[in-house]
Scaffold this motif. Structure first.
Motif, PDB file in Angstrom:
ATOM      1  N   GLU A   1       0.843  -1.182   0.000  1.00 26.42           N
ATOM      2  CA  GLU A   1       0.000   0.000   0.000  1.00 26.42           C
ATOM      3  C   GLU A   1       0.882   1.237   0.000  1.00 26.42           C
ATOM      4  N   PHE A   2       0.358   2.329  -0.539  1.00 27.38           N
ATOM      5  CA  PHE A   2       1.132   3.565  -0.589  1.00 27.38           C
ATOM      6  C   PHE A   2       0.233   4.775  -0.343  1.00 27.38           C
ATOM      7  N   THR A   3       0.881   5.861   0.079  1.00 24.45           N
ATOM      8  CA  THR A   3       0.256   7.178   0.190  1.00 24.45           C
ATOM      9  C   THR A   3       1.217   8.176  -0.426  1.00 24.45           C
ATOM     10  N   LEU A   4       0.715   8.999  -1.347  1.00 23.50           N
ATOM     11  CA  LEU A   4       1.554  10.006  -1.990  1.00 23.50           C
ATOM     12  C   LEU A   4       1.516  11.295  -1.179  1.00 23.50           C
ATOM     13  N   GLU A   5       2.639  11.990  -1.189  1.00 23.29           N
ATOM     14  CA  GLU A   5       2.774  13.267  -0.493  1.00 23.29           C
ATOM     15  C   GLU A   5       2.976  14.370  -1.527  1.00 23.29           C
ATOM     16  N   SER A   6       2.367  15.512  -1.286  1.00 18.72           N
ATOM     17  CA  SER A   6       2.536  16.653  -2.174  1.00 18.72           C
ATOM     18  C   SER A   6       3.896  17.305  -1.926  1.00 18.72           C
ATOM     19  N   PHE A   7       4.529  17.774  -2.995  1.00 20.37           N
ATOM     20  CA  PHE A   7       5.837  18.410  -2.862  1.00 20.37           C
ATOM     21  C   PHE A   7       5.743  19.710  -2.068  1.00 20.37           C
ATOM     22  N   GLU A   8       4.723  20.510  -2.362  1.00 19.00           N
ATOM     23  CA  GLU A   8       4.531  21.787  -1.679  1.00 19.00           C
ATOM     24  C   GLU A   8       3.105  21.872  -1.152  1.00 19.00           C
ATOM     25  N   PRO A   9       2.868  22.726  -0.169  1.00 17.04           N
ATOM     26  CA  PRO A   9       1.492  22.927   0.298  1.00 17.04           C
ATOM     27  C   PRO A   9       0.610  23.461  -0.834  1.00 17.04           C
ATOM     28  N   HIS A  10      -0.661  23.157  -0.770  1.00 21.79           N
ATOM     29  CA  HIS A  10      -1.617  23.592  -1.785  1.00 21.79           C
ATOM     30  C   HIS A  10      -2.980  23.722  -1.127  1.00 21.79           C
ATOM     31  N   ASP A  11      -3.935  24.254  -1.864  1.00 22.22           N
ATOM     32  CA  ASP A  11      -5.276  24.470  -1.332  1.00 22.22           C
ATOM     33  C   ASP A  11      -6.220  23.300  -1.566  1.00 22.22           C
ATOM     34  N   LEU A  12      -5.788  22.292  -2.302  1.00 23.21           N
ATOM     35  CA  LEU A  12      -6.668  21.162  -2.597  1.00 23.21           C
ATOM     36  C   LEU A  12      -6.912  20.332  -1.338  1.00 23.21           C
ATOM     37  N   GLN A  13      -8.136  19.964  -1.115  1.00 25.13           N
ATOM     38  CA  GLN A  13      -8.495  19.050  -0.022  1.00 25.13           C
ATOM     39  C   GLN A  13      -8.526  17.651  -0.629  1.00 25.13           C
ATOM     40  N   LEU A  14      -7.353  17.065  -0.788  1.00 18.71           N
ATOM     41  CA  LEU A  14      -7.197  15.852  -1.577  1.00 18.71           C
ATOM     42  C   LEU A  14      -6.179  14.937  -0.926  1.00 18.71           C
TER      43      LEU A  14
END
Length: 176
Positions: free
Chosen positions: A4-17
């Motif tokens: 199983e995996f979870t991806l991390e965003s490189f930078e903060p963003h406004d998406l609730q995702l």
């Protein structure tokens, strides 16, 4: 073995995702499932197509990607999966060198299921035309998400560089 995996965003963003899923590799067969969940109303998805085709530059829009490499070798493959059905597979000789279409892959068999708060993309593919089943592999799983305001967010298992760069081998953190 299923991982199983979870991806991390490189930078903060406004998406609730959030983006997670699983990958399974056995005897040359790869099964990969991405699950995007949250408020998808701010995500810009490419327009659906009737007949999926191989297409260049899918990463310029929302695109789910993964990278495979034989352990200890410079060569690797980049797989691009658009939620609209279009796809691409590149073979590279080394880090960002020798990019070309992978002729051994003529189609990527994946499905997409989408609701207002969820998108699931599932791929099943036989990789024996690329590598023998007994070869050790390294894998990076990534995503480019385009927001409706035009901003992009870059997601990966691991971000190894000072900029979002999915080709860095340090980010190929799944091993078989």
């Amino acid at each position: 073995m299923k991982q199983e995996f979870t991806l991390e965003s490189f930078e903060p963003h406004d998406l609730q995702l959030s983006i997670d899923g699983f990958v399974l590799y056995q005897q040359g067969l790869l099964e990969l499932s991405y699950h995007l969940h949250g408020d998808l109303s701010n995500v810009l998805f490419p327009t659906a197509v009737e007949i999926p085709v191989r297409q260049f530059a899918l990463w310029e829009a929302t695109c789910l990607e993964f990278f495979l490499a034989p352990s200890g070798q410079a060569e690797y493959w980049e797989f691009n999966l658009s939620p609209n059905g279009n796809w691409q597979v590149f073979h590279l000789d080394d880090y960002r060198q020798g990019l070309r279409d992978e002729a051994a892959i003529n189609y990527l068999p994946f499905t997409v299921q989408q609701t207002s708060d969820s998108l699931k993309l599932t791929l099943s593919i036989d990789l024996t035309s690329l590598v023998a089943p007994d070869i050790s592999l390294e894998m990076g799983i990534t995503a480019v998400i385009q927001a409706k305001d035009g901003d992009y967010s870059y997601w990966a298992l691991k971000h190894s560089g000072t900029a979002a760069d999915f080709h860095l081998r340090d980010s190929f953190t799944i091993h078989w």
